[in-house]
Enzyme design. Structure first.
Site, mmCIF file in Angstrom:
data_model
loop_
_atom_site.group_PDB
_atom_site.id
_atom_site.type_symbol
_atom_site.label_atom_id
_atom_site.label_comp_id
_atom_site.label_asym_id
_atom_site.label_seq_id
_atom_site.Cartn_x
_atom_site.Cartn_y
_atom_site.Cartn_z
ATOM 1 N N ASP A 90 1.248 -37.876 108.334
ATOM 2 C CA ASP A 90 0.904 -36.259 108.027
ATOM 3 C C ASP A 90 1.494 -36.068 106.530
ATOM 4 O O ASP A 90 2.817 -35.916 106.033
ATOM 5 C CB ASP A 90 0.558 -35.858 108.499
ATOM 6 C CG ASP A 90 -0.307 -36.155 109.725
ATOM 7 O OD1 ASP A 90 -1.020 -36.872 109.972
ATOM 8 O OD2 ASP A 90 -0.868 -36.245 110.511
ATOM 9 N N ALA B 32 -2.189 -42.782 117.273
ATOM 10 C CA ALA B 32 -0.589 -42.229 117.551
ATOM 11 C C ALA B 32 -0.359 -41.117 117.720
ATOM 12 O O ALA B 32 0.573 -40.688 119.233
ATOM 13 C CB ALA B 32 0.350 -42.461 116.262
ATOM 14 N N ASN C 239 -15.662 -33.490 120.101
ATOM 15 C CA ASN C 239 -16.558 -32.288 119.715
ATOM 16 C C ASN C 239 -17.364 -31.486 119.934
ATOM 17 O O ASN C 239 -18.837 -32.217 119.332
ATOM 18 C CB ASN C 239 -15.653 -31.056 119.079
ATOM 19 C CG ASN C 239 -15.472 -32.000 117.516
ATOM 20 O OD1 ASN C 239 -16.137 -32.108 116.738
ATOM 21 N ND2 ASN C 239 -14.158 -31.892 116.260
ATOM 22 N N THR D 190 -15.653 -31.059 124.002
ATOM 23 C CA THR D 190 -14.590 -30.272 124.107
ATOM 24 C C THR D 190 -14.619 -28.694 122.746
ATOM 25 O O THR D 190 -15.988 -28.935 121.941
ATOM 26 C CB THR D 190 -13.035 -30.321 123.411
ATOM 27 O OG1 THR D 190 -13.354 -31.625 121.762
ATOM 28 C CG2 THR D 190 -12.721 -32.057 123.448
ATOM 29 N N GLY E 231 -12.434 -24.337 125.758
ATOM 30 C CA GLY E 231 -12.236 -25.557 126.476
ATOM 31 C C GLY E 231 -12.887 -26.878 126.423
ATOM 32 O O GLY E 231 -13.006 -27.169 125.923
ATOM 33 N N THR F 122 -3.937 -28.948 113.972
ATOM 34 C CA THR F 122 -4.209 -30.647 113.999
ATOM 35 C C THR F 122 -3.199 -31.047 115.274
ATOM 36 O O THR F 122 -2.245 -30.795 115.644
ATOM 37 C CB THR F 122 -3.482 -30.511 112.280
ATOM 38 O OG1 THR F 122 -3.827 -29.858 111.521
ATOM 39 C CG2 THR F 122 -3.149 -32.441 112.303
ATOM 40 N N ASP G 227 -6.126 -34.658 119.849
ATOM 41 C CA ASP G 227 -5.378 -35.853 120.058
ATOM 42 C C ASP G 227 -5.009 -35.231 121.269
ATOM 43 O O ASP G 227 -4.802 -36.166 122.156
ATOM 44 C CB ASP G 227 -4.794 -36.249 118.816
ATOM 45 C CG ASP G 227 -5.566 -36.472 117.927
ATOM 46 O OD1 ASP G 227 -6.457 -36.751 117.560
ATOM 47 O OD2 ASP G 227 -4.785 -36.146 116.749
ATOM 48 N N ASN H 252 -6.734 -29.515 128.646
ATOM 49 C CA ASN H 252 -7.314 -28.263 127.944
ATOM 50 C C ASN H 252 -6.011 -27.496 128.276
ATOM 51 O O ASN H 252 -5.896 -26.888 126.621
ATOM 52 C CB ASN H 252 -7.759 -27.232 128.534
ATOM 53 C CG ASN H 252 -9.654 -27.369 128.882
ATOM 54 O OD1 ASN H 252 -9.681 -28.225 127.800
ATOM 55 N ND2 ASN H 252 -10.739 -27.275 129.372
ATOM 56 N N GLY I 44 2.741 -29.353 112.626
ATOM 57 C CA GLY I 44 2.488 -30.611 112.524
ATOM 58 C C GLY I 44 1.719 -31.006 114.007
ATOM 59 O O GLY I 44 1.396 -30.418 114.654
HETATM 60 O O1 RIB Z 1 -6.241 -35.420 114.680
HETATM 61 C C1 RIB Z 1 -5.097 -34.846 113.314
HETATM 62 C C2 RIB Z 1 -4.907 -36.247 112.903
HETATM 63 O O2 RIB Z 1 -6.370 -37.038 111.866
HETATM 64 C C3 RIB Z 1 -3.926 -35.922 111.791
HETATM 65 O O3 RIB Z 1 -2.468 -36.679 112.006
HETATM 66 C C4 RIB Z 1 -3.723 -36.523 110.748
HETATM 67 O O4 RIB Z 1 -3.299 -38.032 110.556
HETATM 68 C C5 RIB Z 1 -5.327 -37.476 111.150
HETATM 69 O O5 RIB Z 1 -5.783 -38.911 111.358
#
Ligand code: RIB
Length: 287
Positions: free
Chosen positions: A13, A42, A183, A209, A214, A236, A240, A264, A275
């Site tokens: 990123d 990742a 989402n 989501t 929630g 961000t 994930d 959650n 990050g």
């Molecule tokens: O969901 C966030 C991710 O989306 C970031 O880390 C970026 O790499 C994008 O793929």
């Protein structure tokens, strides 16, 4: 206990923070720049591995310095990288992120992530077995997702598909995956009908989501599992983190309501630092 296998993107990123968003043709001054490991796949693998053991990632990096950085970061986070490919003469994926007004805007250049093909992934899945959970997202080719979903069904494996970023999704894939985790925006784009009706159409499968509010799913009636409000530094990777934590709770056989609550909680922690992986929690944080 079963294993978690994340099949997906791994990227670097490149993040700019700015107080002003430029218009077309305009130049503005940003306030900071940093790079860190990312990629939805990742990120989900790291989120899961901080909360449990036996997390594998199947993906691909380029033979560049970014690729080395991505692999060493996965290893430092306890993700097994045995099945990561290094693609010769190719760049690693990058995500170009602008942080503005408590939200992010992202452009992904997949590069090596385009090599996460059915041909490269299916042979690796022979090392896993029934009961294991596969987690995928939409930053790898759709044909890979189709092939993996079919393989998973034939071999008794479960699949969490996080359909992010949005792209058209075959109804057949939706029918075959075990859990689908869009989402709200992605859900509205995926289905021709309202989120409430979509939830009802896919009980115990569709988990929508809603950020800090929630997540919702349908059991005998519509369920909202409340989220946790934390001070937002960077959203961000919150989705994930939710997906990685959800996989952990489900591999531990938690009932869906508890699994969503756990996810959650993990997601709420992740927004408290800069990050995608910066503030992903460890088990002790959630206990
Ligand atoms: O969901 C966030 C991710 O989306 C970031 O880390 C970026 O790499 C994008 O793929």
């Amino acid at each position: 206990m079963g294993k978690i296998i994340v099949i997906g993107s791994a990227s670097i990123d490149l993040v700019v923070q700015t107080e002003i968003l430029p218009e077309a043709g305009e130049t503005v001054m940003g306030s900071s720049f940093f790079t860190n490991p990312g990629g939805k796949g990742a990120n989900q693998a790291v989120a899961a591995a901080r909360l449990s053991n036996e997390v594998y990632m199947i993906g691909a990096v380029g033979d560049d310095d970014n690729g080395k950085h991505i692999l060493s970061n996965l290893e430092q986070n306890n993700v097994n990288t045995t099945y990561m490919d290094i693609i010769k003469n190719e760049k690693s994926g990058t995500a170009h992120i602008t942080l503005f007004d408590d939200d992010n805007r992202i452009i992904v250049v997949p590069a090596s992530n385009n090599y996460v093909t059915a041909e490269s992934v299916l042979p690796k899945l022979k090392n896993f077995s029934a009961g294991d959970i596969i987690v995928m997202q939409h930053e790898i080719p759709e044909s890979t997702i189709q092939a993996v979903v079919d393989y998973a069904i034939d071999h008794g494996m479960k699949v969490i598909l996080n359909p992010a970023p949005y792209r058209k999704l075959d109804k057949a894939i939706i029918d075959k995956v075990t859990w689908l985790t869009p989402n709200e925006t992605e859900s509205e784009l995926l289905f021709d009908y309202q989120v409430d009706d979509a939830l009802k159409a896919y009980p115990h499968k569709l988990i929508v989501t809603k950020g800090a509010s929630g997540a919702m799913y349908y059991s005998d009636s519509q369920q909202l599992v409340e989220g946790y409000k934390k001070q937002v530094i960077d959203t961000t990777g919150a989705g994930d983190t939710f997906n990685g934590a959800l996989a952990v709770a489900l591999i531990e056989n938690k009932p869906l309501e508890q699994a969503v609550a756990f996810a959650n909680l993990a997601g709420s922690y992740s927004v408290t630092g800069l990050g995608a992986q910066g503030a992903m929690p460890y088990r002790k944080d959630l206990e």
